[in-house]
Write a protein that holds these residues in place. Structure first.
Motif, mmCIF file in Angstrom:
data_model
loop_
_atom_site.group_PDB
_atom_site.id
_atom_site.type_symbol
_atom_site.label_atom_id
_atom_site.label_comp_id
_atom_site.label_asym_id
_atom_site.label_seq_id
_atom_site.Cartn_x
_atom_site.Cartn_y
_atom_site.Cartn_z
ATOM 1 N N THR A 1 1.519 -13.480 -54.907
ATOM 2 C CA THR A 1 0.420 -12.532 -54.789
ATOM 3 C C THR A 1 -0.404 -12.496 -56.065
ATOM 4 N N LYS B 1 -2.503 -9.603 -55.945
ATOM 5 C CA LYS B 1 -2.413 -8.154 -55.830
ATOM 6 C C LYS B 1 -1.735 -7.859 -54.509
ATOM 7 N N GLN C 1 4.113 -4.019 -48.691
ATOM 8 C CA GLN C 1 3.987 -4.932 -47.553
ATOM 9 C C GLN C 1 2.912 -4.415 -46.588
ATOM 10 N N MET D 1 -0.471 -5.323 -47.835
ATOM 11 C CA MET D 1 -0.818 -6.728 -47.564
ATOM 12 C C MET D 1 -1.170 -6.913 -46.094
ATOM 13 N N TYR D 2 -0.401 -6.273 -45.226
ATOM 14 C CA TYR D 2 -0.696 -6.322 -43.784
ATOM 15 C C TYR D 2 -2.112 -5.789 -43.522
ATOM 16 N N HIS E 1 -4.677 -5.625 -45.507
ATOM 17 C CA HIS E 1 -5.684 -6.557 -46.020
ATOM 18 C C HIS E 1 -5.820 -7.768 -45.084
ATOM 19 N N HIS E 2 -4.697 -8.329 -44.692
ATOM 20 C CA HIS E 2 -4.734 -9.514 -43.837
ATOM 21 C C HIS E 2 -5.372 -9.222 -42.482
ATOM 22 N N ILE F 1 0.190 -9.997 -40.540
ATOM 23 C CA ILE F 1 0.368 -10.374 -41.938
ATOM 24 C C ILE F 1 0.590 -11.880 -41.998
ATOM 25 N N THR G 1 8.416 -11.387 -47.711
ATOM 26 C CA THR G 1 7.924 -11.206 -49.071
ATOM 27 C C THR G 1 9.111 -10.919 -49.968
ATOM 28 N N GLU H 1 6.138 -15.160 -49.399
ATOM 29 C CA GLU H 1 5.218 -14.600 -50.393
ATOM 30 C C GLU H 1 6.079 -13.933 -51.459
ATOM 31 N N VAL I 1 5.902 -11.280 -54.765
ATOM 32 C CA VAL I 1 5.084 -10.370 -55.575
ATOM 33 C C VAL I 1 5.194 -10.868 -57.008
#
Length: 102
Positions: free
Chosen positions: A29, A31, A46, A49-50, A52-53, A62, A67, A98, A100
């Motif tokens: 990542t 961020k 998590q 990220m979900y 954002h995706h 995601i 992750t 992924e 972090v």
């Protein structure tokens, strides 16, 4: 909204047994990063990220299957039998991790 679980490496290995993947994709990542991790917010990171995706990138889920958090625990992502969204042209048959990153 994703249904995420925090799991150990042993649990991840159990869940991967018998599955066949062509390759693994390992990403890190930008961020969130280590400074965003407080030892108790695995699911919240998590979920971010979900969000954002799905909301920014327009994906259906995601991108990653799991992750790796800074404490060595894993958070599940997209279903293991689902194609990841990681590297265009190289997603079919891949398992995506992924991390972090610092």
């Amino acid at each position: 909204m994703g249904q995420f679980e925090i799991i150990t490496s042993d649990e991840l290995i159990k869940r991967l047994k018998g599955r066949k993947y062509k390759w693994a994709q390992v990403h890190h990542t930008w961020k969130p990063n280590h400074s965003h991790f407080n030892g108790k917010n695995h699911i919240a990171l998590q979920q971010g990220m979900y969000n954002h995706h799905t909301k920014v990138n327009g994906w259906d889920d995601i991108g990653q299957h799991v992750t790796l958090m800074p404490d060595g625990l894993w958070v599940t992502g997209r279903a293991f039998n689902s194609t990841p969204a990681g590297i265009k042209g190289y997603n079919t048959g891949a398992f995506m991790v992924e991390m972090v990153w610092d």
